[in-house]
Write a protein that holds these residues in place. Sequence first.
Motif, mmCIF file in Angstrom:
data_model
loop_
_atom_site.group_PDB
_atom_site.id
_atom_site.type_symbol
_atom_site.label_atom_id
_atom_site.label_comp_id
_atom_site.label_asym_id
_atom_site.label_seq_id
_atom_site.Cartn_x
_atom_site.Cartn_y
_atom_site.Cartn_z
ATOM 1 N N SER A 472 0.824 -1.207 0.000
ATOM 2 C CA SER A 472 0.000 0.000 0.000
ATOM 3 C C SER A 472 0.860 1.259 0.000
ATOM 4 O O SER A 472 1.854 1.357 0.703
ATOM 5 N N ARG A 473 0.467 2.220 -0.824
ATOM 6 C CA ARG A 473 1.181 3.506 -0.887
ATOM 7 C C ARG A 473 0.901 4.372 0.318
ATOM 8 O O ARG A 473 1.643 5.276 0.630
ATOM 9 N N LYS A 474 -0.229 4.082 0.965
ATOM 10 C CA LYS A 474 -0.632 4.934 2.069
ATOM 11 C C LYS A 474 0.420 4.929 3.165
ATOM 12 O O LYS A 474 0.718 5.934 3.768
ATOM 13 N N VAL A 477 3.243 7.270 2.716
ATOM 14 C CA VAL A 477 2.942 8.658 2.992
ATOM 15 C C VAL A 477 3.037 8.942 4.476
ATOM 16 O O VAL A 477 3.557 9.956 4.907
#
Lengths: 480, 159
Positions: A472-474, A477
Motif C-alpha cells: 500500500s502507498r498509504k 505517505v
Amino acid sequence: MMFKPKRLHPIAAAFSFAKSLKEWVFPIILYFFFGPGDGAKMEWLYYLPFFFIGLLAVYGVIQWYRFTYSIEDEDLKIEQGVFIRNKRYIPKKRIQSIDYSEGIIHRLFNVVKLNIETAGGAGRAEASLSAVNKKDAHLLVEHLRQNPDKMANAEEQIEKEQPTYQFKLSSKDLWIAASTSGGLGVVLSIVGTFGSQIDDILPDDFVVGAVEWLSGFSWLLLVIMGISILTVTWLLSFLGVILKYAGFSIKRYGDRIVIKRGLLEKRELTLPVKRIQGVRVVESVIRQPFGFATVHVESAGGTGADEGLSAMLFPIIKRSRINEELTQLLPGYFLPPKLNTLPNRSLKRYILRAILPSFFLISLFWVIPKLWWILILLPVIALALLGILQFKDGKWAVDRSSFYLQNRFISRSLLITERKRMQHFEVKQSIFQRRTELATIHTTVLSGGVGRQFNLTDTRVDDAKTVFNWYSRKVDVQQD
Amino acid sequence: MRQEPSNQIDPRALKVWKLSGWITSSIYLLIAIGSLILAILTPVPFWVSLIVIVCALILTYFCVVFIPKIRFRVWRYEIDEYEIELKFGLFIIRRILIPMVRVQHVDTKQGPLLRRHDLSSVTITTAATTHEIPALDNETANQVRDFISQMARVTEDDV
C-alpha cells in the motif's frame, strides 16, 4: 540522418511466396483430390492449380518489389502492399526492441530477419523485415538506435562496443541443460494427446486389434517398448535444447540486454532493462536435485510470438551461482537470504488439494480385485508427496523494494519482482480458510503485453496483511 | 490490514442483482415446469419431477435472495490519491489493491438493468488486469471515474 528507401533482399520474394503457398496449400490439395470432375473437354481445368501457384509466385515478387523501408527524419518508414498500399511510420523513440533471427535459408543467402517492436501491440511485431542483407541490417539498426537526444554523446558509442557484463553458456552446461531438459514432459504430453486422438482417426477394430496384439507380448517386451519410447522422446527434447541454446550468450550494454542463441536458426534479442518486470528462477524436478536452475525474465512488450514473453536469462546455472551472476546482470535482483515459510496448519490443506484429482480413483476401490489396490494407492501417495513438497516450497518475502514469491506446481519457481512492477496485489480468503486464519496472496506481473499471475495459497492471514500493507502507498505517505 | 475500505455500493444494486437473478432462475423454473408436464403426460415417475422442482426452487432462492444479499453486504471500496482498494466476494472474499500509477484507463458503463435504476459501473484497467465496481449511482460513478483518471494522469511512471 537520412536513409534512402531500400528493398529487401530478393529472397524475400521467395519467402512471401512460400508464406502464401502455405495458406493455400489445403485448397490446392483438395482441388487435386476432388478435381474438376471427369469432363474430358475441360482438360485445362487440371492445370488450374499450377496456373494459380504461378500467380502466387508473381504476387510474391510484386510484394517484394513494393516493399521498401527507409528512415525519414525521426521515423522508420515502411511502404508496402500490392492492392492496398500501406505506409507506416514508426517513431525511432517508440522502438522498444529489435531482434534478429536467421533460419537456414537466411544463412545460405547471408541475410537476417529483423523484427521491430514498439510498446503495446501484444505479440505481433510492429514491423518485420523478412530478409535484409547483414550489412544493411547493421546500418539500419545503428540508425534506429541513434536517439536524437544522445547523438553527440560519445560515451554512448563506446558503451555499445564494450558490454558491462557478459555470460556465455559453456558446452558442458549446454549438455547438462539438454540432458535434464524438462521438455521431456512436454514431449510426453504431446505423444499422449496424439495417442488419444488416434482413437478418432483409426477404425475401431484397429484399436481393439492393437490391444490384442500388444497383450500377446510378454510384460518384459512391453517394458522394453515403454523404455524405448521414453528414450526417443528424451532424445528429441535433448536435440531441441541443443538446437535452441547452442551458442547462447547474454551481454549487457548500458541500458539494454542482448541475448544471442541458436544453432541452425540464430536469434538475437534485445531487451531494454527499463522494460523488465521480474525474474523467475525455475527448478524442474530433474534439475533441482543436482542444484541446477533456469532463470527467466518477464518483460513488457517484446515478441510475444515465442520468446519475448519470458526469455531465458540463464538456460542453466548452479543455484549457488545465481546471485553472483544476476546482481551483475541486473543490479537489484537477487535471491533473498531468507524466505518466510507457510504455517504448519496449511500442510493438511496442501495434501488434500494435491490428492483431490485422484478421488475418482478411490471410488474404483469397490470395483476392482483386491491385489490391484496397490496400483491405485501409488498415484495417491505420489500426489500426497507432491502436496508436501508444494507446502514446503511455498515461501514469500518482502524487502524495501522487492517482492519474492516461491511456489511449486511441479517445478519449483521463485518470482523476484519490484513493488513498482506489480500490477496489483490481492488477498483472497475462502470460508474454509477463514476458519483456520489462512489466506491466499496473489499478484500480477506484466509479461509480453499480458499479465502473468502468481499465487501463494494458505499463508497466515497476518503475513498476507503484512504484504498488503507493504504494497500500500498509504503507508509510504505516513512514513514520509 | 488496516480498516476495511469504507464505501458501500449503491443499495439499488440489490434490486438490479435480484432482477438479473430472476432472469437466470427463470430458466431453472421453466425446466421445473417442463418436468412437471412430463410427469403428467408420460410415465416418468412423479418423484423425479419433485426433485427437479425442489432443486430449481433452491437455485432460485440462491440467485434471487441469498447471493445478491451477501454480495451487497461484502462489497466495499475506497479510493484515494494513491490507490484503489476493493473488497468483495461470496464464498471467497477478495481484497484488492490497485496503485494509481498502474491505472491505464477507467470507464463507466451502463447496461439496460443498471440504466433503469440510474446506476453505472466503473471499470478500472491496468496494463494486465481489469477490475470493476459494479453499481454506483450515476453521479458518484462519474466522480469516481474523473478522480481516478486525474490521479492516474498525475502519477507518471514506467509500465
